[in-house]
Enzyme design. Structure first.
Site: not given
Ligand code: AMP
Length: 400
Positions: A7, A97, A185, A246, A388
């Protein structure tokens, strides 16, 4: 079959090695080896940490080149106290990823020159992520030669959304330009939806699930019969829920106002909305939910407001996803906040008691995935630890 997962981000790299000959049923197995590079540690240096074979190491290396750092990280698989392989040739494939697959990829894909060119062409849509993902692919080719590499896209799970959910109501030219809701996601939403169905003992294809990925980045997905039919992140990961730093969705008129009245540039708006908003911006303290919750408990009014807005936005968007699902069989919480905060489970679920959703009286965190709904609840509420890397490793196995 041993699969390495990478990743690659702009300021960190995380990697795991899985042995897929070990049982793949139930919760994800522990990786044989895990390592990370932190490029923010010190200017001109990188911090390498690795664990494997019951040992762990931490080193600060004078390396600035990302490929060199990845090579040093990969070497800890075959050298030193964390060695778990005789030679790198034992690795069957490497899974990556990749954040943005645009409209091109609805499934994982074996990387070739054409795939690399497509990921490159999508850089304007994910300027912070796709270049780092590509760099990771190139670095692995340098370290491991012609090994099969697989790209697993964060957007892919959302690529079957109905057009009405994916289309922004701007001019039709946006449709032609690819300005649409892509969602992110996806690897996590897909994994936790499947895991929730397994825990419920039901077929994912028969369920209406609302998956809530609440970490530093936050997004919801409406998963109907195994397909994502709506999600809160959009053209970029800035849309939707309030997050660590964010803003999530804000009135676009605010941006026009700031540009006209205060002369904001695109780069300044980018920094403001991505790095200086959300929990961090409103609390004036931190993007970390634990720190903000602690400040709230000590009576800090800004921290209290930040958490109240976070919860309000979460509930509102959950309601929207339930409407898109047309019913609700399960809510799934995952990622840092979602896996660990009983307060968030309670507050997020409270408005949905009218649907017959009821949580257990005693709630607590658990290392294992758990169902936190009361026995007589009409809706199950699952807390699932997202995996993940494991999902990427499994995607590699299926593809190869
Ligand atoms: P992630 O991006 O998935 O690593 O999640 C990071 C977020 O999870 C941060 O806001 C952390 O404060 C939050 N988090 C981690 N542990 C806890 C906890 N025990 N309670 C509340 N939030 C937590």
């Amino acid at each position: 079959m041993k699969i390495l997962v990478l990743n690659a981000g702009s300021s960190s790299h995380k990697s795991c090695l899985f042995d897929l000959s070990q049982g793949a049923e139930g919760a994800a197995p522990h990786p044989l080896w895990r390592a990370a590079l932190d490029w923010t540690h010190q200017q001109g240096k990188v911090e390498l940490s690795a664990s494997g074979a019951g040992e762990s190491i931490q080193q600060v290396l004078s390396i600035t080149d990302k490929a060199e750092g990845i090579e040093a990280m990969v070497k800890t698989l075959v050298e030193g106290p964390t060695q778990v392989l005789g030679e790198l040739a034992e690795i069957a494939a490497v899974g990556h990823r990749v954040v943005h697959g645009g409209r091109h990829y609805q499934q994982p894909v074996v990387v070739d020159d054409e795939v690399k060119a497509t990921i490159q062409s999508l850089v304007p849509l994910a300027p912070a992520h796709n270049p780092a993902n590509l760099q990771g692919i190139e670095a692995i080719a340098q370290s491991l030669g012609t090994i099969p590499q697989v790209a697993v896209f964060d957007t892919a799970f959302h690529s079957h959304m109905p057009e009405a959910a994916a289309t922004y109501p701007g001019p039709y030219a946006w449709v032609e330009q690819g300005i649409r809701r892509y969602g992110f996601h996806g690897i996590s939403h897909q994994y936790v939806a499947q895991r929730a169905a397994d825990l419920m003992g039901q077929d994912l294809a028969s369920l209406r699930l609302l998956t809530c990925h609440l970490g530093n980045g936050c997004s919801l997905a409406a998963v109907k019969n195994g397909v994502c039919v709506d999600t809160t992140m959009g053209f970029t990961p800035l849309d939707g829920l309030m997050m660590g730093s964010r803003s999530g969705s804000v009135d676009p008129g605010i941006l026009i106002y700031l540009m006209r009245q205060e002369g904001y540039t695109a780069d300044q708006l980018d920094t403001l909305l991505n790095k200086e908003s959300g929990l961090k911006g409103l609390s004036g303290r931190s993007n970390d939910m634990r720190a903000v919750a602690e400040a709230m408990e000590q009576g800090d009014a800004q921290a209290k407001l930040a958490i109240e807005v976070f919860i309000h936005r979460l509930r509102r968007e959950m309601g929207a996803m339930i409407a898109s699902l047309g019913g609700l069989d399960g809510v799934v919480f995952t990622a840092g906040v979602g896996e660990n905060s009983p307060l968030v489970w309670q507050q997020a679920c409270e408005p949905f008691e009218f649907l017959g959703l009821r949580l257990k009286d005693e709630l607590g965190r658990d290392e294992a995935d758990q169902d936190v709904a009361a026995a007589d609840s009409a809706v199950r509420v699952l807390v699932v630890h997202t995996q993940e890397e494991w999902a990427i490793a499994q995607a590699c196995r299926s593809l190869l």
